[in-house]
Design a protein around this motif. Structure first.
Motif, PDB file in Angstrom:
ATOM      1  N   ASP A   1     -35.895  43.159 -20.038  1.00  0.00           N
ATOM      2  CA  ASP A   1     -34.620  42.493 -19.777  1.00  0.00           C
ATOM      3  C   ASP A   1     -33.457  43.482 -19.690  1.00  0.00           C
ATOM      4  N   ALA A   2     -33.706  44.764 -19.946  1.00  0.00           N
ATOM      5  CA  ALA A   2     -32.688  45.787 -19.705  1.00  0.00           C
ATOM      6  C   ALA A   2     -32.439  45.967 -18.208  1.00  0.00           C
ATOM      7  N   LEU A   3     -33.370  45.500 -17.363  1.00  0.00           N
ATOM      8  CA  LEU A   3     -33.204  45.581 -15.908  1.00  0.00           C
ATOM      9  C   LEU A   3     -32.222  44.546 -15.375  1.00  0.00           C
ATOM     10  N   VAL A   4     -31.837  43.587 -16.203  1.00  0.00           N
ATOM     11  CA  VAL A   4     -30.890  42.549 -15.778  1.00  0.00           C
ATOM     12  C   VAL A   4     -29.485  43.146 -15.804  1.00  0.00           C
ATOM     13  N   CYS A   5     -28.907  43.340 -14.623  1.00  0.00           N
ATOM     14  CA  CYS A   5     -27.586  43.971 -14.485  1.00  0.00           C
ATOM     15  C   CYS A   5     -26.517  43.000 -14.001  1.00  0.00           C
ATOM     16  N   TYR A   6     -26.897  41.821 -13.583  1.00  0.00           N
ATOM     17  CA  TYR A   6     -25.946  40.821 -13.086  1.00  0.00           C
ATOM     18  C   TYR A   6     -26.392  39.472 -13.635  1.00  0.00           C
ATOM     19  N   VAL A   7     -25.451  38.722 -14.214  1.00  0.00           N
ATOM     20  CA  VAL A   7     -25.771  37.411 -14.778  1.00  0.00           C
ATOM     21  C   VAL A   7     -24.687  36.420 -14.392  1.00  0.00           C
ATOM     22  N   GLN A   8     -25.124  35.226 -13.997  1.00  0.00           N
ATOM     23  CA  GLN A   8     -24.220  34.109 -13.768  1.00  0.00           C
ATOM     24  C   GLN A   8     -24.863  32.918 -14.472  1.00  0.00           C
ATOM     25  N   ALA A   9     -24.188  32.361 -15.473  1.00  0.00           N
ATOM     26  CA  ALA A   9     -24.787  31.293 -16.258  1.00  0.00           C
ATOM     27  C   ALA A   9     -23.780  30.173 -16.507  1.00  0.00           C
ATOM     28  N   TYR A  10     -24.288  28.945 -16.472  1.00  0.00           N
ATOM     29  CA  TYR A  10     -23.488  27.755 -16.754  1.00  0.00           C
ATOM     30  C   TYR A  10     -24.187  26.952 -17.834  1.00  0.00           C
ATOM     31  N   ASP A  11     -23.412  26.376 -18.737  1.00  0.00           N
ATOM     32  CA  ASP A  11     -23.918  25.519 -19.797  1.00  0.00           C
ATOM     33  C   ASP A  11     -23.254  24.159 -19.608  1.00  0.00           C
ATOM     34  N   VAL A  12     -24.031  23.158 -19.204  1.00  0.00           N
ATOM     35  CA  VAL A  12     -23.457  21.868 -18.825  1.00  0.00           C
ATOM     36  C   VAL A  12     -24.250  20.707 -19.426  1.00  0.00           C
ATOM     37  N   TYR A  13     -23.583  19.546 -19.480  1.00  0.00           N
ATOM     38  CA  TYR A  13     -24.262  18.291 -19.778  1.00  0.00           C
ATOM     39  C   TYR A  13     -24.786  17.724 -18.474  1.00  0.00           C
ATOM     40  N   ALA A  14     -25.893  17.036 -18.532  1.00  0.00           N
ATOM     41  CA  ALA A  14     -26.543  16.478 -17.348  1.00  0.00           C
ATOM     42  C   ALA A  14     -25.679  15.407 -16.691  1.00  0.00           C
ATOM     43  N   ALA A  15     -25.886  15.251 -15.384  1.00  0.00           N
ATOM     44  CA  ALA A  15     -25.293  14.123 -14.668  1.00  0.00           C
ATOM     45  C   ALA A  15     -26.015  12.857 -15.135  1.00  0.00           C
ATOM     46  N   ARG A  16     -25.480  11.711 -14.776  1.00  0.00           N
ATOM     47  CA  ARG A  16     -26.089  10.442 -15.233  1.00  0.00           C
ATOM     48  C   ARG A  16     -27.528  10.270 -14.780  1.00  0.00           C
ATOM     49  N   ASP A  17     -27.875  10.810 -13.611  1.00  0.00           N
ATOM     50  CA  ASP A  17     -29.198  10.550 -13.047  1.00  0.00           C
ATOM     51  C   ASP A  17     -30.185  11.708 -13.233  1.00  0.00           C
ATOM     52  N   GLU A  18     -29.938  12.618 -14.175  1.00  0.00           N
ATOM     53  CA  GLU A  18     -30.860  13.735 -14.373  1.00  0.00           C
ATOM     54  C   GLU A  18     -31.127  13.964 -15.851  1.00  0.00           C
ATOM     55  N   GLY A  19     -32.243  14.606 -16.122  1.00  0.00           N
ATOM     56  CA  GLY A  19     -32.629  14.919 -17.487  1.00  0.00           C
ATOM     57  C   GLY A  19     -32.344  16.371 -17.813  1.00  0.00           C
ATOM     58  N   PRO A  20     -32.560  16.751 -19.058  1.00  0.00           N
ATOM     59  CA  PRO A  20     -32.310  18.125 -19.462  1.00  0.00           C
ATOM     60  C   PRO A  20     -33.330  19.085 -18.843  1.00  0.00           C
ATOM     61  N   HIS A  21     -32.860  20.266 -18.468  1.00  0.00           N
ATOM     62  CA  HIS A  21     -33.730  21.281 -17.880  1.00  0.00           C
ATOM     63  C   HIS A  21     -32.956  22.589 -17.741  1.00  0.00           C
ATOM     64  N   VAL A  22     -33.657  23.633 -17.320  1.00  0.00           N
ATOM     65  CA  VAL A  22     -33.034  24.922 -17.030  1.00  0.00           C
ATOM     66  C   VAL A  22     -33.389  25.288 -15.596  1.00  0.00           C
ATOM     67  N   GLU A  23     -32.386  25.604 -14.791  1.00  0.00           N
ATOM     68  CA  GLU A  23     -32.599  26.090 -13.432  1.00  0.00           C
ATOM     69  C   GLU A  23     -32.365  27.594 -13.452  1.00  0.00           C
ATOM     70  N   VAL A  24     -33.327  28.365 -12.966  1.00  0.00           N
ATOM     71  CA  VAL A  24     -33.198  29.825 -13.017  1.00  0.00           C
ATOM     72  C   VAL A  24     -33.577  30.442 -11.679  1.00  0.00           C
ATOM     73  N   GLU A  25     -32.848  31.480 -11.322  1.00  0.00           N
ATOM     74  CA  GLU A  25     -33.125  32.252 -10.115  1.00  0.00           C
ATOM     75  C   GLU A  25     -33.007  33.721 -10.487  1.00  0.00           C
ATOM     76  N   VAL A  26     -34.017  34.521 -10.134  1.00  0.00           N
ATOM     77  CA  VAL A  26     -34.012  35.964 -10.375  1.00  0.00           C
ATOM     78  C   VAL A  26     -34.182  36.643  -9.027  1.00  0.00           C
ATOM     79  N   PHE A  27     -33.356  37.650  -8.762  1.00  0.00           N
ATOM     80  CA  PHE A  27     -33.424  38.324  -7.463  1.00  0.00           C
ATOM     81  C   PHE A  27     -33.152  39.809  -7.649  1.00  0.00           C
ATOM     82  N   PRO A  28     -33.803  40.654  -6.839  1.00  0.00           N
ATOM     83  CA  PRO A  28     -33.512  42.090  -6.902  1.00  0.00           C
ATOM     84  C   PRO A  28     -32.086  42.349  -6.437  1.00  0.00           C
TER      85      PRO A  28
END
Length: 150
Positions: A112-139
């Motif tokens: 995880d020392a290779l991670v040089c750029y991070v964009q993260a959001y911490d939110v409550y779900a919309a009415r029609d969705e359940g809890p989860h984590v969406e992740v994208e990793v790119f070079p």
């Protein structure tokens, strides 16, 4: 090569290590909720990532979607996602996610020392969705933004 994944279930922040002594030996361990989430997340990540771990600098985008609290279920609140400014900080959530994707668990990147750029959001779900984590990793070789580094 890019990695995208959705990890279902309530996001869990990285817990503080606990320390115990047994028979004169000291042992450190993670809380059970953290261990269980790391195991579940790394299993899902391994199922989606079937390549060699990334060995170059990477960027990570993550959205931590938590259960919608009762106070936001009233009609006066919009049905969209809302920011979640409470404990279980986004940095601890991110730490658990990055640990689940490292070479010892999910195998998306070597360290995880290779991670040089991070964009993260911490939110409550919309009415029609359940809890989860969406992740994208790119070079970061694919990143076209100017970061001011020469």
């Amino acid at each position: 090569m890019k990695f995208c994944c959705i990890i279902p279930g309530q996001p869990v922040p990285m817990g503080r290590p606990r320390v115990t002594t047994k028979g004169g030996f000291t042992r450190a361990y993670l809380p059970k909720a953290t261990r269980d989430w790391l195991d579940m997340a790394s299993t899902i990540i391994r199922a989606h990532w079937r390549h060699e771990p990334m060995a170059t600098p990477v960027g990570v985008r993550a959205i931590f979607v938590h259960r919608r609290p009762q106070k936001l279920k009233a009609r006066k609140h919009s049905s969209n996602r809302h920011f979640r400014p409470v404990r279980g900080d986004v940095d601890n959530l991110l730490k658990a996610l990055l640990d689940s994707m490292g070479s010892n668990r999910g195998g998306v990147f070597l360290d995880d020392a290779l991670v040089c750029y991070v964009q993260a959001y911490d939110v409550y779900a919309a009415r029609d969705e359940g809890p989860h984590v969406e992740v994208e990793v790119f070079p970061l070789s694919e990143y076209n933004g100017d970061v001011g580094v020469t």
